[in-house]
Write a protein that holds these residues in place. Structure first.
Motif, PDB file in Angstrom:
ATOM      1  N   ARG A   1       0.823  -1.217   0.000  1.00  0.00           N
ATOM      2  CA  ARG A   1       0.000   0.000   0.000  1.00  0.00           C
ATOM      3  C   ARG A   1       0.859   1.270   0.000  1.00  0.00           C
ATOM      4  O   ARG A   1       0.536   2.265   0.651  1.00  0.00           O
ATOM      5  N   THR A   2       1.942   1.240  -0.755  1.00  0.00           N
ATOM      6  CA  THR A   2       2.893   2.370  -0.735  1.00  0.00           C
ATOM      7  C   THR A   2       2.255   3.676  -1.235  1.00  0.00           C
ATOM      8  O   THR A   2       2.721   4.756  -0.894  1.00  0.00           O
ATOM      9  N   ASP A   3       1.172   3.545  -2.021  1.00  0.00           N
ATOM     10  CA  ASP A   3       0.466   4.743  -2.515  1.00  0.00           C
ATOM     11  C   ASP A   3      -0.024   5.621  -1.358  1.00  0.00           C
ATOM     12  O   ASP A   3      -0.230   6.825  -1.518  1.00  0.00           O
ATOM     13  N   LEU A   4      -0.211   5.010  -0.178  1.00  0.00           N
ATOM     14  CA  LEU A   4      -0.759   5.766   0.961  1.00  0.00           C
ATOM     15  C   LEU A   4       0.323   6.516   1.742  1.00  0.00           C
ATOM     16  O   LEU A   4       0.012   7.386   2.563  1.00  0.00           O
ATOM     17  N   LEU A   5       1.589   6.163   1.509  1.00  0.00           N
ATOM     18  CA  LEU A   5       2.672   6.750   2.315  1.00  0.00           C
ATOM     19  C   LEU A   5       2.739   8.284   2.271  1.00  0.00           C
ATOM     20  O   LEU A   5       2.961   8.919   3.309  1.00  0.00           O
ATOM     21  N   PRO A   6       2.556   8.918   1.101  1.00  0.00           N
ATOM     22  CA  PRO A   6       2.675  10.385   1.080  1.00  0.00           C
ATOM     23  C   PRO A   6       1.698  11.105   2.007  1.00  0.00           C
ATOM     24  O   PRO A   6       1.952  12.213   2.461  1.00  0.00           O
ATOM     25  N   ASN A   7       0.579  10.433   2.322  1.00  0.00           N
ATOM     26  CA  ASN A   7      -0.437  11.053   3.183  1.00  0.00           C
ATOM     27  C   ASN A   7      -0.098  10.946   4.676  1.00  0.00           C
ATOM     28  O   ASN A   7      -0.694  11.624   5.518  1.00  0.00           O
ATOM     29  N   ILE A   8       0.864  10.082   5.005  1.00  0.00           N
ATOM     30  CA  ILE A   8       1.105   9.734   6.417  1.00  0.00           C
ATOM     31  C   ILE A   8       1.949  10.800   7.129  1.00  0.00           C
ATOM     32  O   ILE A   8       3.032  11.156   6.676  1.00  0.00           O
ATOM     33  N   LEU A   9       1.426  11.277   8.268  1.00  0.00           N
ATOM     34  CA  LEU A   9       2.197  12.224   9.087  1.00  0.00           C
ATOM     35  C   LEU A   9       3.175  11.474   9.987  1.00  0.00           C
ATOM     36  O   LEU A   9       4.265  11.964  10.288  1.00  0.00           O
ATOM     37  N   GLY A  10       2.776  10.284  10.435  1.00  0.00           N
ATOM     38  CA  GLY A  10       3.653   9.498  11.298  1.00  0.00           C
ATOM     39  C   GLY A  10       2.893   8.356  11.939  1.00  0.00           C
ATOM     40  O   GLY A  10       1.679   8.217  11.757  1.00  0.00           O
ATOM     41  N   GLY A  11       3.632   7.530  12.686  1.00  0.00           N
ATOM     42  CA  GLY A  11       3.018   6.384  13.343  1.00  0.00           C
ATOM     43  C   GLY A  11       3.595   6.179  14.736  1.00  0.00           C
ATOM     44  O   GLY A  11       4.581   6.816  15.117  1.00  0.00           O
ATOM     45  N   CYS A  12       2.955   5.293  15.485  1.00  0.00           N
ATOM     46  CA  CYS A  12       3.422   4.942  16.827  1.00  0.00           C
ATOM     47  C   CYS A  12       3.551   3.423  16.888  1.00  0.00           C
ATOM     48  O   CYS A  12       2.716   2.724  16.314  1.00  0.00           O
ATOM     49  N   GLU A  13       4.567   2.934  17.606  1.00  0.00           N
ATOM     50  CA  GLU A  13       4.736   1.482  17.752  1.00  0.00           C
ATOM     51  C   GLU A  13       4.712   1.115  19.226  1.00  0.00           C
ATOM     52  O   GLU A  13       5.421   1.689  20.035  1.00  0.00           O
ATOM     53  N   GLU A  14       3.906   0.085  19.531  1.00  0.00           N
ATOM     54  CA  GLU A  14       3.616  -0.283  20.913  1.00  0.00           C
ATOM     55  C   GLU A  14       4.630  -1.238  21.542  1.00  0.00           C
ATOM     56  O   GLU A  14       4.835  -1.214  22.749  1.00  0.00           O
ATOM     57  N   THR A  15       5.260  -2.103  20.721  1.00  0.00           N
ATOM     58  CA  THR A  15       6.014  -3.180  21.388  1.00  0.00           C
ATOM     59  C   THR A  15       7.464  -3.328  20.932  1.00  0.00           C
ATOM     60  O   THR A  15       7.843  -2.853  19.867  1.00  0.00           O
ATOM     61  N   THR A  16       8.259  -3.993  21.772  1.00  0.00           N
ATOM     62  CA  THR A  16       9.703  -4.166  21.547  1.00  0.00           C
ATOM     63  C   THR A  16       9.994  -4.731  20.156  1.00  0.00           C
ATOM     64  O   THR A  16      10.848  -4.214  19.426  1.00  0.00           O
ATOM     65  N   THR A  17       9.295  -5.790  19.798  1.00  0.00           N
ATOM     66  CA  THR A  17       9.533  -6.429  18.511  1.00  0.00           C
ATOM     67  C   THR A  17       9.237  -5.493  17.346  1.00  0.00           C
ATOM     68  O   THR A  17       9.982  -5.459  16.366  1.00  0.00           O
ATOM     69  N   GLY A  18       8.161  -4.732  17.467  1.00  0.00           N
ATOM     70  CA  GLY A  18       7.837  -3.760  16.417  1.00  0.00           C
ATOM     71  C   GLY A  18       8.948  -2.724  16.275  1.00  0.00           C
ATOM     72  O   GLY A  18       9.341  -2.361  15.161  1.00  0.00           O
ATOM     73  N   VAL A  19       9.467  -2.273  17.415  1.00  0.00           N
ATOM     74  CA  VAL A  19      10.545  -1.271  17.392  1.00  0.00           C
ATOM     75  C   VAL A  19      11.795  -1.877  16.730  1.00  0.00           C
ATOM     76  O   VAL A  19      12.445  -1.233  15.912  1.00  0.00           O
TER      77      VAL A  19
END
Ligand SMILES: NC(=O)c1ccc[n+]([C@@H]2O[C@H](COP(=O)([O-])OP(=O)(O)OC[C@H]3O[C@@H](n4cnc5c(N)ncnc54)[C@H](O)[C@@H]3O)[C@@H](O)[C@H]2O)c1
Ligand SMILES: O=c1[nH]cnc2c1ncn2[C@@H]1O[C@H](CO)[C@@H](O)[C@H]1O
Ligand SMILES: N[C@@H](CCS)C(=O)O
Length: 411
Positions: free
Chosen positions: A133-151
Motif C-alpha cells: 500500500r505504498t500509494d498511501l505513504l505520502p499522506n502519512i504524518l507518522g506512526g506509533c509502535e507499541e512493542t519491543t519487537t515492532g521497534v
C-alpha cells in the motif's frame, strides 16, 4: 449471546477498564476540550480488548476518525470489537480466531480510510504500508509502535533506508517498558497460564527464556507463586542479573530436561525446538509471552507428534509417543490469547503515551525514521500516575540542585 448482548458485554468491559485508567482520562478530558485531532484519520492494529477500546475512544474524543483491527488472530475480544464498531467515527474490523488471509484483509480495510497517523503493535500495519500500500505513504504524518519487537523491525527498516515515515517508539518510553513489559507481562502471563491449566505453580520448575523486561516480570511473579525458576539467556549481563536475582541460569538444552512449565519472552525465534521437545519431561507445558508464534517451533513439534488433541480450552497436547507436551494458545501471546491481557492500571500508562504521541505527531513535523517519545511526555505520564495514586514526592531545593550540578563541593 445475541449481538445486542455482546455489545452490552463489550460496553461493560470498557466501563470497568475506563474507571481504572486515570491518566488516560486526563488526556481524554483535554482532547474533548481542545480537539487536537480534528479532521485526522487514525489507522490502528492493536490487541482489540477493553483497554485498547478506551484508547480508541480517547482518540475519537480528540476529533479523530479511527479505524482499527487486531494485531494477533487470537487476542481479539469480539464483544469489545462489536461495541467499538457501534461508536460514532469508529470502525472496528477485528474478529477472534481469524485465519491469516482474513487477518491481513482486515489491515487493508483499516488502511482503506487513508490514515494520517498509524498505531501498530508488532509493525504489521506499517509493513503492509511499505509493501502493498505504498500509494498511501505520502499522506502519512507518522506512526506509533507499541512493542519491543515492532521497534526492532522499524530499526531494521531504518537501517536499510526502507522506512519512509516517522514513527515514535512508544515501547521505549520509560513509563511504558518499565511497567507494561515488566509488571504487566509479569502478571498477565500468569493469568494466561493459570486460567487454561488450572494447575499449581508452587513447587514447579518454571523455565523463563529471556531475562529482558518481560522475562524479569514473569520470573519475579513465578517466584512469588512458589516456583523454582530457571532462566536462560544469551546476554552475559542479563544472565548475571538473573543469577544475582536468585535464579538458576543455564543453557536451554539443560533447562529443557528439568522444566515442567516453559515461558518464552525473548522476542526471538526458535527458542524451544525439536532438540528440546525430545528431552522435556512428560506433561511439560509450553507458552510464549514474547514475539509472535515463532519462539516455540510449532512446526517441528507438529512433525514430531504422532497425534494431537485438545485437552482443555486453549491447551493442545502433542503426543510424541514416549512423552506428551502441552502448548497453550498455539504458541501465541499467552497473556492475551489465554488471559485478559495486561492490567488496566498498566495499560493506562502505555496508552496515555500513545494518545500523547498521536497528538505530538499531529502538531509537529517529524522526519522519516524512528523517534523517541519526548521526555516531557514520558515525565508527564509518570507525574499524572503518581497523582492518581495520591503520592507526592520530594523536590530538589535550589541548594541541592546547585550541589548536584557543581564540582567544587564534592567532598
Ligand atoms: N506478552 C506481552 O504482552 C508483551 C509485552 C511487552 C513485550 N512483549 C514482547 O516480548 C518480547 C520481549 O520484550 P522485552 O521488552 O522483554 O525485550 P528485551 O529486549 O528487554 O528482552 C529480551 C531478552 O531476550 C534475550 N534473548 C534473545 N534471544 C535469546 C535466546 N535465544 N535465548 C535466551 N534469551 C534470548 C535477550 O538477550 C534479552 O535479554 C518482545 O517480542 C516484545 O515485543 C510482549
Ligand atoms: O490487555 C492489553 N491490551 C492491549 N495491549 C496489550 C494488553 N496487554 C499487553 N498489551 C500490549 O501487547 C504488546 C505485545 O503485543 C505489549 O507491548 C503490550 O503493550
Ligand atoms: N502483535 C504481535 C507482536 C507481539 S510481540 C503478536 O501479537 O504476536
Amino acid at each position: 449471546m445475541t449481538e445486542k448482548e455482546l455489545i452490552e458485554s463489550g460496553n461493560m468491559k470498557m466501563d470497568w477498564a475506563r474507571n481504572h485508567m486515570p491518566v488516560l482520562a486526563i488526556v481524554r478530558e483535554k482532547f474533548e476540550e481542545e480537539k487536537p485531532l480534528k479532521g485526522l484519520k487514525v489507522g490502528m492494529a492493536l490487541h482489540v480488548e477493553a483497554k485498547t477500546a478506551v484508547l480508541v475512544e480517547t482518540l475519537a474524543a480528540g476529533g479523530a476518525e479511527v479505524s482499527i483491527t487486531g494485531c494477533n488472530p487470537l487476542s481479539t475480544q469480539d464483544d469489545v470489537s462489536l461495541a467499538l464498531d457501534t461508536r460514532k467515527n469508529i470502525s472496528c474490523f477485528a474478529r477472534y480466531g481469524v485465519e491469516s488471509q482474513e487477518y491481513y484483509e482486515a489491515i487493508d480495510r483499516v488502511l482503506d480510510i487513508k490514515p494520517d497517523i498509524t498505531i501498530d503493535d508488532g509493525a504489521d500495519l506499517i509493513f503492509k504500508l511499505h509493501t502493498e500500500r505504498t500509494d498511501l505513504l505520502p499522506n502519512i504524518l507518522g506512526g506509533c509502535e507499541e512493542t519491543t519487537t515492532g521497534v526492532h523491525r522499524l530499526h531494521a527498516m531504518e537501517k536499510e533506508g526502507a522506512l519512509k515515515m516517522p514513527v515514535i517508539a512508544v515501547n521505549d518510553a520509560m513509563t511504558k517498558y518499565l511497567f507494561d513489559n515488566r509488571y504487566g507481562t509479569g502478571q498477565s502471563a500468569w493469568d494466561g497460564l493459570t486460567r487454561p491449566t488450572s494447575l499449581l505453580v508452587a513447587g514447579k520448575n518454571v523455565v523463563v527464556a529471556g531475562y529482558g523486561w518481560c522475562g524479569r516480570g514473569v520470573a519475579m511473579r513465578a517466584s512469588g507463586l512458589g516456583a523454582n525458576v530457571i532462566v536462560t539467556e544469551v546476554d552475559p549481563i542479563r544472565a548475571l542479573e538473573a543469577k544475582m536475582d536468585g535464579y538458576r541460569v543455564m543453557k536451554m538444552a539443560d533447562a529443557a530436561k528439568l522444566g515442567e512449565l516453559f515461558v518464552t519472552t525473548t522476542g526471538n525465534r526458535d527458542i524451544l525446538t525439536a532438540e528440546h521437545f525430545k528431552s522435556m519431561p512428560d506433561g511439560a507445558i509450553l507458552a510464549n509471552s514474547g514475539h509472535f508464534n515463532v519462539e516455540i517451533d510449532m512446526e517441528a513439534l507438529a512433525s514430531l507428534a504422532k497425534s494431537t488433541r485438545t485437552v482443555r480450552h486453549n491447551i493442545k497436547e502433542y503426543d510424541l509417543g514416549d512423552r506428551r507436551i502441552n502448548v497453550i494458545a498455539e504458541g501465541r501471546l499467552v497473556n492475551l490469547a489465554a488471559g485478559d491481557g495486561h492490567p488496566a492500571e498498566v495499560m493506562d500508562m502505555s496508552f496515555a503515551n500513545q494518545a500523547l504521541c498521536v497528538r505530538y505527531i499531529a502538531e509537529n513535523k517529524l522526519s522519516n525514521g524512528v523517534h523517541k517519545v519526548p521526555l516531557e511526555l514520558d515525565t508527564f505520564v509518570a507525574k499524572m500516575k503518581l497523582k492518581s495514586m495520591g503520592i507526592t514526592i520530594d523536590e530538589l531545593t535550589p541548594t541541592q540542585e546547585c550541589y548536584m550540578s557543581g564540582w567544587e563541593c564534592g567532598t
